[in-house]
Scaffold this motif. Structure first.
Motif, PDB file in Angstrom:
ATOM      1  N   TYR A   1      -5.156  33.845  69.683  1.00 48.54           N
ATOM      2  CA  TYR A   1      -5.496  34.872  68.697  1.00 48.54           C
ATOM      3  C   TYR A   1      -5.543  34.231  67.315  1.00 48.54           C
ATOM      4  O   TYR A   1      -4.630  33.531  66.904  1.00 48.54           O
ATOM      5  CB  TYR A   1      -4.463  35.995  68.730  1.00 48.54           C
ATOM      6  CG  TYR A   1      -4.715  37.093  67.719  1.00 48.54           C
ATOM      7  CD1 TYR A   1      -5.936  37.753  67.668  1.00 48.54           C
ATOM      8  CD2 TYR A   1      -3.723  37.457  66.817  1.00 48.54           C
ATOM      9  CE1 TYR A   1      -6.171  38.754  66.744  1.00 48.54           C
ATOM     10  CE2 TYR A   1      -3.939  38.465  65.894  1.00 48.54           C
ATOM     11  CZ  TYR A   1      -5.169  39.108  65.862  1.00 48.54           C
ATOM     12  OH  TYR A   1      -5.390  40.112  64.929  1.00 48.54           O
ATOM     13  N   ARG A   2      -6.638  34.466  66.628  1.00 48.48           N
ATOM     14  CA  ARG A   2      -6.924  33.908  65.298  1.00 48.48           C
ATOM     15  C   ARG A   2      -7.132  32.398  65.336  1.00 48.48           C
ATOM     16  O   ARG A   2      -7.076  31.735  64.305  1.00 48.48           O
ATOM     17  CB  ARG A   2      -5.833  34.283  64.290  1.00 48.48           C
ATOM     18  CG  ARG A   2      -5.818  35.782  63.989  1.00 48.48           C
ATOM     19  CD  ARG A   2      -4.761  36.164  62.986  1.00 48.48           C
ATOM     20  NE  ARG A   2      -4.874  37.574  62.632  1.00 48.48           N
ATOM     21  CZ  ARG A   2      -3.952  38.263  61.971  1.00 48.48           C
ATOM     22  NH1 ARG A   2      -2.834  37.653  61.589  1.00 48.48           N
ATOM     23  NH2 ARG A   2      -4.132  39.545  61.694  1.00 48.48           N
TER      24      ARG A   2
ATOM     25  N   ASP B   1     -13.914  32.772  64.001  1.00 49.22           N
ATOM     26  CA  ASP B   1     -13.739  34.210  63.821  1.00 49.22           C
ATOM     27  C   ASP B   1     -15.085  34.908  63.930  1.00 49.22           C
ATOM     28  O   ASP B   1     -15.984  34.680  63.115  1.00 49.22           O
ATOM     29  CB  ASP B   1     -13.109  34.472  62.450  1.00 49.22           C
ATOM     30  CG  ASP B   1     -12.743  35.932  62.221  1.00 49.22           C
ATOM     31  OD1 ASP B   1     -13.136  36.794  63.040  1.00 49.22           O
ATOM     32  OD2 ASP B   1     -12.066  36.213  61.204  1.00 49.22           O
ATOM     33  N   ARG B   2     -15.245  35.758  64.938  1.00 43.73           N
ATOM     34  CA  ARG B   2     -16.472  36.515  65.143  1.00 43.73           C
ATOM     35  C   ARG B   2     -16.343  37.968  64.683  1.00 43.73           C
ATOM     36  O   ARG B   2     -17.239  38.769  64.901  1.00 43.73           O
ATOM     37  CB  ARG B   2     -16.888  36.477  66.619  1.00 43.73           C
ATOM     38  CG  ARG B   2     -17.206  35.088  67.142  1.00 43.73           C
ATOM     39  CD  ARG B   2     -18.342  34.450  66.367  1.00 43.73           C
ATOM     40  NE  ARG B   2     -18.763  33.174  66.955  1.00 43.73           N
ATOM     41  CZ  ARG B   2     -19.610  32.334  66.372  1.00 43.73           C
ATOM     42  NH1 ARG B   2     -20.120  32.633  65.185  1.00 43.73           N
ATOM     43  NH2 ARG B   2     -19.956  31.205  66.959  1.00 43.73           N
TER      44      ARG B   2
ATOM     45  N   ASP C   1     -11.479  41.325  65.591  1.00 38.65           N
ATOM     46  CA  ASP C   1     -10.452  40.698  66.435  1.00 38.65           C
ATOM     47  C   ASP C   1     -11.048  39.916  67.602  1.00 38.65           C
ATOM     48  O   ASP C   1     -10.449  39.798  68.674  1.00 38.65           O
ATOM     49  CB  ASP C   1      -9.447  41.735  66.950  1.00 38.65           C
ATOM     50  CG  ASP C   1      -8.291  41.935  65.965  1.00 38.65           C
ATOM     51  OD1 ASP C   1      -8.093  41.071  65.097  1.00 38.65           O
ATOM     52  OD2 ASP C   1      -7.607  42.964  66.069  1.00 38.65           O
TER      53      ASP C   1
ATOM     54  N   TYR D   1     -12.553  36.099  68.718  1.00 38.31           N
ATOM     55  CA  TYR D   1     -12.528  34.687  68.330  1.00 38.31           C
ATOM     56  C   TYR D   1     -13.178  33.855  69.433  1.00 38.31           C
ATOM     57  O   TYR D   1     -12.953  34.100  70.623  1.00 38.31           O
ATOM     58  CB  TYR D   1     -11.086  34.221  68.085  1.00 38.31           C
ATOM     59  CG  TYR D   1     -10.478  34.896  66.879  1.00 38.31           C
ATOM     60  CD1 TYR D   1     -10.583  34.339  65.612  1.00 38.31           C
ATOM     61  CD2 TYR D   1      -9.854  36.136  67.004  1.00 38.31           C
ATOM     62  CE1 TYR D   1     -10.065  34.979  64.499  1.00 38.31           C
ATOM     63  CE2 TYR D   1      -9.333  36.791  65.899  1.00 38.31           C
ATOM     64  CZ  TYR D   1      -9.445  36.202  64.644  1.00 38.31           C
ATOM     65  OH  TYR D   1      -8.941  36.856  63.541  1.00 38.31           O
TER      66      TYR D   1
END
Length: 232
Positions: A155-156, A160-161, A164, A166
């Motif tokens: 996560y993160r 970054d698309r 929330d 990725y």
């Protein structure tokens, strides 16, 4: 509808027939126990992949509609089911879950999706898909799904698309928090949010089980379109 992610999955399934593993998943076994206890006979699996949980369900005697937008994976599932001479039946359906599901209202006793909702889908697309699943479930039908959550180490990470999502290793993942899980439960009875770990990373997952309430008829596509017009 085709996109880079669909092509990526199709290439991967073709080149790596056991990319997703050959053994059933822990959430798949838990879902089967739920389906069996509820007396389910017909189940929809969304994002069936290469069939590790599809074959588990079919071996237990369930009739499984295996839906995916990567046709090579579905072809592998059909071949594996035929080779194993399973008591249940596997019906492959090539479809994109961003579009209305090509399935009749109130068809299934259960629906299952292992990380399908964590694919490259926007929150709006996920909400519409869950509404479609509600439509094709019979009253009392169960929906069991898993998603990667925001405690996951990816996560993160990566690119970054937005929303929330990725991109890591060429695949885009949508990560869920509990508030999104609870929002998606609208119209269902939320039975459980369990925690799972899978793979060497490990991936951190929510395992969610919901039920279409008894006495609640599934809403048709036409009714949903009318409702959207009223609220627009």
């Amino acid at each position: 509808m085709t996109d880079d992610q669909q092509a990526q999955w199709s290439r991967t399934f073709t080149m790596r027939p056991e990319f997703l593993g050959g053994e059933p998943s822990e959430p798949g076994r838990a879902a089967l126990a739920r389906f069996t206890a509820a007396g389910a006979t017909e189940v929809l699996e969304l994002g069936a992949g290469q069939g590790r949980d599809t074959l588990l369900f079919a071996a237990a005697g369930l009739r499984v509609t295996a839906l995916d937008y990567a046709a090579p994976g579905l072809a592998q599932i059909v071949d594996k089911a035929a080779a194993a001479d399973l008591p249940g039946t596997v019906d492959p359906v090539v479809a994109d879950v961003r579009e209305p599901l090509p399935l009749a209202d109130g068809t299934f006793d259960g629906a299952y999706a292992h990380m399908l909702l964590s694919m490259n889908l926007t929150t709006g697309e996920i909400e519409r898909l869950v509404g479609e699943i509600h439509r094709v479930l019979r009253p009392g039908g169960l929906l069991a799904y898993t998603v990667r959550n925001t405690a996951d180490s990816h996560y993160r990470a990566g690119i970054d698309r937005g929303d929330d999502r990725y991109e890591v290793g060429g695949f885009v993942v949508h990560f869920f928090d509990r508030s999104l899980v609870e929002r998606l439960a609208s119209g269902f009875e939320l039975l459980e949010i369990a925690d799972y770990e899978e793979g060497p990373l490990p991936r951190r997952l929510f395992g969610v089980t919901m039920r279409n309430p008894y006495g609640q008829e599934p809403e048709s596509n036409e009714q949903r379109a009318t409702d959207r017009q009223r609220t627009a």
